[in-house]
Structures are given as C-alpha cells and as structure tokens.
Design a protein around this motif. Structure first.
Motif, short mmCIF file in Angstrom:
data_model
loop_
_atom_site.label_atom_id
_atom_site.label_comp_id
_atom_site.label_asym_id
_atom_site.label_seq_id
_atom_site.Cartn_x
_atom_site.Cartn_y
_atom_site.Cartn_z
N HIS A 142 0.85 -1.19 0.00
CA HIS A 142 0.00 0.00 0.00
C HIS A 142 0.89 1.24 0.00
N HIS A 151 0.81 4.63 1.05
CA HIS A 151 -0.03 5.38 1.97
C HIS A 151 0.04 6.89 1.74
N HIS A 164 3.42 0.35 3.20
CA HIS A 164 3.28 -0.74 4.16
C HIS A 164 2.39 -1.81 3.57
CU LIG Z 1 -1.66 3.14 5.42
#
Ligand SMILES: [Cu+2]
Length: 236
Positions: free
Chosen positions: A46, A48, A88
């Motif tokens: 991901h 972010h 992450h």
């Molecule tokens: Cu995140």
C-alpha cells in the motif's frame, strides 16, 4: 533483527531491512515499481497517502490485486501529492506475524516544488512495536461499577518498541552540532499503538502533519502520533 543486544525478533521486511528502502519520488513524475513476493503468503504493498488509482493503491477493499507467493506485481502510478508518505503491507487476519505487525513498512517521500527550507540534516525515524500477542481487554469503567475487571474481548499487546532498527538506548544516537537545523520525518509504523515522543530540552516546530503542510507551524515539546501518522518538524 537484533533490536538490542540479545533481543532478537524474526520478521518479514522489504529488501530485508527495517524500515524498508527509502523511496524518493518526484511529484508528478510517473514511476514503475516491481514488487516480487518471496514470502510464503499472499501480499500487497500500500502506498499510503497517495492520490492514485485503486488498482495501484494496494488496498484489497478497493480491488487492488494481491501478489501471490513467488509472484511479481508491477505498480505504475504518478505520485502526488508531495509530502512525507509511507509504504506498508495490509491485513493479517488473526496472524500476528503478518501484515502491519511485520517489518514491512518504509518511508516514501514525494518531493514537490514547495521546499521544506534549508536544513543541515534530514533524519527519518520510524517507530514500530514488536512481539505482539493477544491480551485480555479490560473495560475499566464497567469494571469499576461491577467492582471487578471485566474482560470484554482481546486487544494486542507488545514486548518491544523500536525507533528504526533499535530499541531506545541500543542504537546510534542522533548526532547534531549546536545550532544545526534538523529536519525530522517521523512515522508511526506501529500496527495498533499511538506514540508520544519528546526530546527533553528541545522543542519541535511542526511544519507538516500526515504529510501535509500545516497552515501555522507551531513549536511543541511533545509530539503525539496516531497509527500511520507522519509528522515533519524542525528541531534545534
Ligand atoms: Cu496506510
């Protein structure tokens, strides 16, 4: 990973390092990132804090594909907006060795035109908690009225906390010279815990929160970071 002398944890990590490799991208400049999953479980990365399409975002609930064990996935996107972001993995179910409990996280910097200003040092600090286990969750208010602790479910507790690779006191100190201007990028990469940080004798001028510039940078003595929150600050 040796968090401190004699304190060893086993985890999965990006390129075998915690935090993962620092990714410096330019805002608006397309990138292609190949991720090979050499772990034994399906995984996802991901990105972010980026405004990108859902196939590349790395979020199962948005329909981004998982990477099968042994598989390779090519992420292609144009990073924006500028700021301190992070990578992450996601999920874990009830397996506390996987997902955000693992060492799979790292800084992702999207550099834009707006500069943070002149600084002498740039320091990246990622906080994580290790050795998770399920612990009884106690609801104190109800416990008071019932006159005994009441267990209402389970929570996750941890054995250790680290800043970058080490527990407090075990790593190299941050070395600065009097009068230096230090840009610190802080990431709470804990799966579940909020973090409170202070550097006694110093104040932090918070210039960005969650990767985005704050309208009125303010000097504070204590920083509080929710999970996955990022703070950028000046320290003198
Ligand atoms: Cu995140």
């Amino acid at each position: 990973m040796e968090l401190a002398p004699g304190v060893v944890v086993t985890t999965t990590a990006y390129n075998g390092q915690v935090p993962g490799p620092l990714l410096r991208l330019r805002e608006g400049v397309p990138v292609t990132i190949d991720v090979t999953n050499v772990s034994a479980n399906p995984d996802i990365v991901h990105w972010h804090g980026l405004a990108i399409d859902s196939l590349n975002d790395g979020a199962m609930e948005e329909g981004s594909p998982m990477i099968a064990p042994g598989g390779l996935l090519r992420y292609t996107y144009t990073p924006k907006p500028a700021g301190t972001r992070c990578t992450h993995t996601r999920g874990s179910g009830r397996d506390l060795s996987l997902g955000t409990y693992s060492g799979q996280f790292g800084f992702l910097l999207v550099e834009g035109k707006a500069d943070a200003g002149a600084y002498d040092q740039e320091i990246f600090l990622a906080i994580h908690h290790w050795g998770p286990s399920f612990v009884p969750m106690v609801e104190t208010m109800r416990a008071e009225s019932a006159n005994q602790p009441m267990t209402t479910g389970s929570d996750v507790g941890y054995q250790y906390a680290s800043i970058n690779q080490h527990m407090l006191g075990a790593g190299e100190p941050i070395r600065v010279k009097q009068g230096q201007r230090v840009l610190m990028r802080l990431l709470n990469a804990s799966a579940t815990e909020n973090v409170i940080l202070a550097l006694p004798g110093h104040k932090f001028k918070v210039i960005a929160m969650d990767g985005n510039p704050v309208p009125n940078p303010t000097a504070v003595e204590v920083l509080s970071l929710a999970v996955a929150e990022r703070v950028m600050r000046w320290s003198r």
